[in-house]
Write an enzyme that holds these catalytic residues in place. Structure first.
Site, PDB file in Angstrom:
ATOM      1  N   ASN A  11     111.354 129.009   7.483  1.00 54.05           N
ATOM      2  CA  ASN A  11     111.012 127.888   8.998  1.00 54.05           C
ATOM      3  C   ASN A  11     110.235 126.582   8.410  1.00 54.05           C
ATOM      4  O   ASN A  11     108.976 126.982   8.603  1.00 54.05           O
ATOM      5  CB  ASN A  11     110.461 128.932  10.210  1.00 54.05           C
ATOM      6  N   LYS A  13     110.188 124.268  10.210  1.00 51.80           N
ATOM      7  CA  LYS A  13     108.709 123.413  11.108  1.00 51.80           C
ATOM      8  C   LYS A  13     109.460 121.793  11.363  1.00 51.80           C
ATOM      9  O   LYS A  13     110.458 121.437  10.352  1.00 51.80           O
ATOM     10  CB  LYS A  13     107.152 123.935  11.238  1.00 51.80           C
ATOM     11  N   HIS A  97     110.895 131.078  19.162  1.00 50.33           N
ATOM     12  CA  HIS A  97     109.575 131.210  18.418  1.00 50.33           C
ATOM     13  C   HIS A  97     108.161 130.659  19.312  1.00 50.33           C
ATOM     14  O   HIS A  97     108.505 130.638  20.423  1.00 50.33           O
ATOM     15  CB  HIS A  97     109.521 129.812  17.473  1.00 50.33           C
ATOM     16  N   GLU A  99     105.397 128.827  18.828  1.00 51.76           N
ATOM     17  CA  GLU A  99     105.495 127.522  18.621  1.00 51.76           C
ATOM     18  C   GLU A  99     105.974 126.749  20.209  1.00 51.76           C
ATOM     19  O   GLU A  99     105.514 126.091  21.277  1.00 51.76           O
ATOM     20  CB  GLU A  99     105.524 127.119  17.949  1.00 51.76           C
ATOM     21  N   GLU A 169     106.588 138.328  15.952  1.00 51.42           N
ATOM     22  CA  GLU A 169     105.393 137.454  14.838  1.00 51.42           C
ATOM     23  C   GLU A 169     104.591 137.307  15.770  1.00 51.42           C
ATOM     24  O   GLU A 169     104.928 136.813  16.775  1.00 51.42           O
ATOM     25  CB  GLU A 169     106.347 136.468  14.705  1.00 51.42           C
ATOM     26  N   GLY A 175     100.584 131.198  10.925  1.00 49.65           N
ATOM     27  CA  GLY A 175      99.516 130.180  10.225  1.00 49.65           C
ATOM     28  C   GLY A 175      98.412 129.563  10.744  1.00 49.65           C
ATOM     29  O   GLY A 175      97.365 128.777  10.131  1.00 49.65           O
ATOM     30  N   SER A 215     102.164 134.316   8.665  1.00 51.64           N
ATOM     31  CA  SER A 215     101.484 134.474   7.730  1.00 51.64           C
ATOM     32  C   SER A 215     101.109 135.354   5.942  1.00 51.64           C
ATOM     33  O   SER A 215     100.616 135.581   5.847  1.00 51.64           O
ATOM     34  CB  SER A 215      99.435 135.135   7.551  1.00 51.64           C
ATOM     35  N   GLY A 236     106.750 130.522   7.787  1.00 52.57           N
ATOM     36  CA  GLY A 236     106.444 129.628   8.083  1.00 52.57           C
ATOM     37  C   GLY A 236     105.903 128.567   6.755  1.00 52.57           C
ATOM     38  O   GLY A 236     106.656 127.813   5.001  1.00 52.57           O
ATOM     39  N   GLY A 237     104.711 128.601   6.492  1.00 54.98           N
ATOM     40  CA  GLY A 237     103.537 127.791   5.740  1.00 54.98           C
ATOM     41  C   GLY A 237     104.096 127.675   3.940  1.00 54.98           C
ATOM     42  O   GLY A 237     104.223 126.988   3.114  1.00 54.98           O
TER      43      GLY A 237
END
Ligand code: PEP
Length: 260
Positions: A11, A13, A97, A99, A169, A175, A215, A236-237
């Protein structure tokens, strides 16, 4: 429990210009020739979907969008519909998600409409669920997840359920660098599978792909994927660099082979 080939979704983002997205996708496609045991999905921002699609054209890496609106078309400024995503070449779409739930007020009812809209257009939903830290501390994790599953999948028939990927998640792990331990994640994944079995039966629940996200890194992916009910990751990251994303995928494949 069926041991499934790892499903690894990145993802991206709100990151990446079109040129950056093409470069990252190119590097991942190149490496994916050695990662055939995994299903790899990339979710660039809307602006890069078409160009990334061209990069993915000849390989097995699939394309996802990060969101959609439930109406097919109309006066909804700023929104993108499921038929538009299909047209742009998306096989998957991330829905609900944390977020989006947190910053854009998405509710289970809205998430449910999005899941239905995606299915109607033949785009597979990646349905995200997860508890906040306060909810975990209050011991409400399983209740929150049960509510999100029930709300998000309301009215979804068994035939359609087969096309849905669920991503657990925990909000406190996204994150933040804090990963759920393999044991914590497994406990929740097994609860999710039980809950799905109540609605759709044991067979379909066992076949459901349930991802962990929060993470995920090369260093923790082997242990997480080794758990019985963890079928892959939403990253993600660590998906923003080819090297870490590929390493996560390699570790997941290694765990999958050892689980067999
Ligand atoms: C995510 O956004 O879905 C996610 C899991 O992010 P990160 O891997 O950075 O925690």
């Amino acid at each position: 429990m069926a041991n499934k080939p790892p499903f690894i979704a990145g993802n991206w983002k709100m990151h990446m210009t079109i040129a950056e997205a093409k470069n990252l996708a190119t590097a991942i496609v190149k490496a994916s020739a050695d990662l055939l045991e995994a299903e790899i999905v990339l979710a660039p921002p809307f602006t890069a979907l078409s160009e990334v699609k061209k990069v993915l054209e000849d390989g097995s890496v699939q394309l996802a969008a990060q969101n959609l609106f439930w109406e097919e078309k109309g006066a909804f400024t700023g929104e993108v519909s499921a038929p538009m995503l299909k047209d742009a070449g998306c096989q998957y779409v991330i829905i609900g998600h944390s977020e989006r739930r947190q910053y854009f007020g998405e509710s289970d009812a809205g998430v449910n409409k999005k899941v239905s809209a995606a299915l109607k257009s033949g785009v597979f939903p990646i349905l995200c669920i997860g508890e906040s830290l306060a909810e975990r501390d209050r011991d409400e994790t399983m209740d929150i997840l049960s509510r999100q599953i029930q709300g998000g999948l309301e009215g979804i028939a068994a035939g359609d359920f087969k096309s849905i990927v669920v991503a657990y998640e925990p909000v406190w792990a996204i994150g933040t660098g804090k990963t759920a331990t393999p044991g914590q994640a497994e406990e929740v994944h097994s609860h999710i599978r039980e809950k799905l079995a109540l609605s759709y039966g044991i067979g379909p629940a066992e076949c459901a792909i349930i991802l962990y996200g929060g993470s995920v890194k090369p260093a923790n992916s082997f242990a997480l994927q080794s758990e019985k009910n963890i079928d892959g990751f939403l990253v993600g990251g660590a998906s923003l660099e080819a090297e870490s994303f590929i390493q996560i995928t390699r570790e997941a494949i290694r765990a999958y082979k050892e689980k067999k």
